[in-house]
Design a protein around this motif. Structure first.
Motif, PDB file in Angstrom:
ATOM      1  N   ILE A   1       1.728  16.865  20.544  1.00 15.24           N
ATOM      2  CA  ILE A   1       1.053  18.134  20.757  1.00 15.24           C
ATOM      3  C   ILE A   1      -0.269  18.122  20.010  1.00 15.24           C
ATOM      4  CG2 ILE A   1       2.194  19.277  18.800  1.00 15.24           C
ATOM      5  CD1 ILE A   1       2.160  21.869  20.474  1.00 15.24           C
ATOM      6  N   ARG A   2      -1.253  18.762  20.574  1.00 20.05           N
ATOM      7  CA  ARG A   2      -2.561  18.895  19.935  1.00 20.05           C
ATOM      8  C   ARG A   2      -2.435  19.796  18.701  1.00 20.05           C
ATOM      9  NH1 ARG A   2      -5.428  19.794  24.384  1.00 20.05           N
ATOM     10  NH2 ARG A   2      -6.619  17.845  24.425  1.00 20.05           N
ATOM     11  N   GLN A   3      -3.056  19.392  17.604  1.00 16.21           N
ATOM     12  CA  GLN A   3      -2.950  20.169  16.375  1.00 16.21           C
ATOM     13  C   GLN A   3      -3.474  21.593  16.546  1.00 16.21           C
ATOM     14  OE1 GLN A   3      -5.595  20.044  12.747  1.00 16.21           O
ATOM     15  NE2 GLN A   3      -4.010  18.632  12.040  1.00 16.21           N
ATOM     16  N   LEU A   4      -4.571  21.744  17.271  1.00 13.92           N
ATOM     17  CA  LEU A   4      -5.136  23.074  17.485  1.00 13.92           C
ATOM     18  C   LEU A   4      -4.170  23.968  18.252  1.00 13.92           C
ATOM     19  CD1 LEU A   4      -8.882  22.282  18.335  1.00 13.92           C
ATOM     20  CD2 LEU A   4      -7.983  23.342  16.263  1.00 13.92           C
TER      21      LEU A   4
ATOM     22  N   GLU B   1       2.926  12.398  12.130  1.00 15.39           N
ATOM     23  CA  GLU B   1       1.571  12.039  12.558  1.00 15.39           C
ATOM     24  C   GLU B   1       1.529  11.532  13.991  1.00 15.39           C
ATOM     25  OE1 GLU B   1       3.235   8.685   9.920  1.00 15.39           O
ATOM     26  OE2 GLU B   1       3.112  10.878   9.900  1.00 15.39           O
ATOM     27  N   GLU B   2       2.694  11.127  14.533  1.00 14.79           N
ATOM     28  CA  GLU B   2       2.755  10.744  15.946  1.00 14.79           C
ATOM     29  C   GLU B   2       2.941  11.968  16.834  1.00 14.79           C
ATOM     30  OE1 GLU B   2       5.667   7.827  16.809  1.00 14.79           O
ATOM     31  OE2 GLU B   2       4.929   6.379  15.314  1.00 14.79           O
ATOM     32  N   VAL B   3       3.566  12.994  16.293  1.00 14.34           N
ATOM     33  CA  VAL B   3       3.852  14.194  17.083  1.00 14.34           C
ATOM     34  C   VAL B   3       2.653  15.138  17.103  1.00 14.34           C
ATOM     35  CG1 VAL B   3       5.356  16.208  17.300  1.00 14.34           C
ATOM     36  CG2 VAL B   3       6.311  14.011  16.580  1.00 14.34           C
ATOM     37  N   ILE B   4       2.073  15.408  15.941  1.00 18.22           N
ATOM     38  CA  ILE B   4       0.951  16.347  15.839  1.00 18.22           C
ATOM     39  C   ILE B   4      -0.343  15.546  15.787  1.00 18.22           C
ATOM     40  CG2 ILE B   4      -0.033  18.251  14.529  1.00 18.22           C
ATOM     41  CD1 ILE B   4       2.770  18.663  13.314  1.00 18.22           C
ATOM     42  N   VAL B   5      -1.133  15.645  16.842  1.00 17.25           N
ATOM     43  CA  VAL B   5      -2.317  14.801  17.001  1.00 17.25           C
ATOM     44  C   VAL B   5      -3.581  15.619  16.789  1.00 17.25           C
ATOM     45  CG1 VAL B   5      -3.590  13.304  18.591  1.00 17.25           C
ATOM     46  CG2 VAL B   5      -1.086  13.328  18.624  1.00 17.25           C
ATOM     47  N   PHE B   6      -4.460  15.132  15.917  1.00 14.40           N
ATOM     48  CA  PHE B   6      -5.753  15.789  15.749  1.00 14.40           C
ATOM     49  C   PHE B   6      -6.630  15.413  16.924  1.00 14.40           C
ATOM     50  CE2 PHE B   6     -10.189  15.832  14.480  1.00 14.40           C
ATOM     51  CZ  PHE B   6     -10.308  17.112  13.953  1.00 14.40           C
TER      52      PHE B   6
END
Length: 522
Positions: free
Chosen positions: A450-453, A514-519
């Motif tokens: 998922i996109r961090q934003l 860090e694989e799930v939440i992507v900047f």
């Protein structure tokens, strides 16, 4: 026997054998109760699991690669008229989807968010166990904060790409079209969105025609300043729920779902849905008097002495499903037209999580929990760039509104693949306020990214006085046909916030955060 007679008998025997083999293979491929799939003369049931799975994976990947990025012919209109045949006629399913659909009777157990995927129609209380303290997710995001997070790249407008210098006397539609950005349909601070909404709800209408194609009635509205909008009429009251016996591809479209989806898309920070607003029309002076000849042929006076019409379309365009004034007024949604395809051509993509659109069969992703890792993430354009994250965003929007009818999507060609997918056609949403369709979240729960934003925005809805239902209620209050949503549908939004966040928790429990939440800067 003579030589010629022997040859003739031999040829007849060979022909009979070939016909028998062809009959057996055809029967096996078409029999919905058979587990066999013959490919190149090999019965996969008799292969070992180690040998069969790689072969099936290659077939799935080749099919997806061939069809996912395929452009449709110019005369095809899948987003408005994909289902031009009777959905109850099972013989009309396209053969090219043969290997993308699996009979529901043969589906294996697919665990999504620790639930049985074969029982998608779970009750709304399925997630009462969720821990509503989401500080764990907030803590993970805080650890991922980057120093350059607020330094966003500037993306070009359509006018810049085309080399057009905007004039000063443009209509709100022309400003909207030329201001389309590479990363979003309109900017957060775009004051013109309010102008185009006001114009659609108040400007005089000069002409009305029916939109060609499509499964249900839609009208093209021409305004006095040259702007155009797509009109979807009100079919039934806000509190009418979807008939549980209707398939997702045969249900009525709801005009209020189009309005609410635009507001929700904007609140989520996506801004990929064109402006939509409600308006009430006079059946006589604003529809009948302005309609073209073909539409006029479908007008009649009902037994209650009301003016009615039904238009022409695949479903629900007959006297039994006519639209009538109440007594002489008709409410509907007005969606601003996108730039013309001559000015901004669009590419049509087959959605990787498209459903089977069949009464008994399911798509591969509904039966294979590893579909994303094995197929989607290895197929362009989802193997790199922003597109997979955009598909997750779209799935989150669809889950909030309950939309299962997502078969294709479009992008602007001028921006290449590094651009956003348009969020269009939300008429089949907000029909089941007491049911949460978990299968809509499959892109999120299977791909676990998922996109961090996006995650930050969804998390913000858990804060005091910032619930999604409250934000939607405030945003929709400015619409001319407010109340747009029933109270149960607003309450459902808050419940679905928790389900989405719990889905992300489940992903983090299986994979590194860090694989799930992507900047992502978009």
């Amino acid at each position: 026997m003579r030589l010629k007679e022997r040859i003739l008998v031999l040829l007849i025997c060979i022909t009979c054998c070939l016909l028998c083999v062809f009959f057996v293979i055809t029967t096996r491929l078409q029999d919905p109760d058979s587990y066999s799939r013959f490919i190149g003369g090999v019965n996969l049931n008799k292969l070992s699991e180690r040998a069969a799975l790689p072969l099936l994976n290659q077939i799935q990947k080749r099919f997806l690669y061939k069809h996912m990025s395929q452009e449709l012919e110019p005369n095809q209109k899948p987003l408005e008229g994909q289902l031009n045949t009777n959905p109850l006629n099972t013989t009309q399913v396209s053969a090219k989807y043969k290997y993308s659909e699996i009979d529901s009777e043969k589906s294996t157990n697919n665990i999504i968010i620790k639930k049985d995927f074969n029982n998608n129609r779970l009750e709304s209380n399925a997630y009462n166990h969720i821990d509503e303290d989401f500080t764990d997710l907030l803590h993970i995001i805080a650890l991922q904060t980057r120093s350059d997070e607020n330094s966003k790249e500037e993306y070009p407008m359509l006018a810049e790409v085309l080399g057009i210098i905007p004039e000063t006397n443009l209509s709100s539609w022309e400003v909207f079209h030329l201001s389309v950005l590479q990363n979003e349909l309109y900017s957060e601070m775009d004051a013109n969105i309010k102008s185009i909404l006001n114009d659609m709800s108040s400007l005089p209408i000069i002409h009305i025609t029916q939109k060609d194609g499509g499964t249900q009635l839609k009208l093209i509205i021409d305004y006095i300043n040259g702007g155009q909008a797509l009109f979807k009429p009100m079919r039934f009251p806000r509190d009418r729920e979807t008939d549980p016996n209707h398939f997702y591809f045969t249900d009525y479209e709801r005009h209020n779902s189009e309005i609410a989806s635009f507001h929700l898309d904007r609140i989520l920070g996506f801004r990929r849905s064109p402006p939509v607003i409600g308006r009430v029309l006079n059946m006589s002076s604003e529809i009948y008097d302005l309609a073209d000849e073909e539409l006029l042929k479908t007008f009649f006076i009902s037994p209650a002495n009301n003016l009615c019409f039904h238009g022409k379309c695949s479903y629900y365009c007959d006297t039994a499903h006519a639209l009538c004034g109440n007594p002489d007024l008709l409410e509907g949604s007005f969606a601003a037209f996108l730039p013309s395809k001559e000015l901004a051509p669009r590419k049509i993509w087959r959605h990787p999580y498209r459903r089977s659109y069949h009464k008994r069969r399911k798509a591969i992703w509904e039966t294979d929990p590893t579909y994303c890792d094995k197929v989607v993430k290895k197929t362009a354009p989802y193997d790199s760039g922003r597109r997979l994250l955009d598909i997750i965003d779209m799935a989150i929007l669809d889950f909030f509104i309950g939309n299962m009818d997502r078969h294709h999507y479009e992008t602007f060609k001028h921006f290449g693949n590094n651009t956003f997918p348009l969020h269009l056609d939300h008429g089949r949403g907000f029909g089941q306020p007491y049911h949460d369709e978990l299968s809509i979240l499959a892109p999120l729960t299977q791909c676990c990214v998922i996109r961090q934003l996006t995650l930050k925005r969804v998390l913000s809805f858990t804060q005091t006085n910032q619930s999604l239902s409250r934000l939607m209620r405030d945003s929709l209050s400015a619409d001319p046909v407010n109340p747009v949503l029933s109270e149960p549908n607003l309450v459902a939004l808050d419940r679905r916030v928790k389900i989405i966040l719990q889905s992300i928790r489940d992903c983090i429990s299986q994979r590194p955060s860090e694989e799930v939440i992507v900047f992502d800067e978009f």
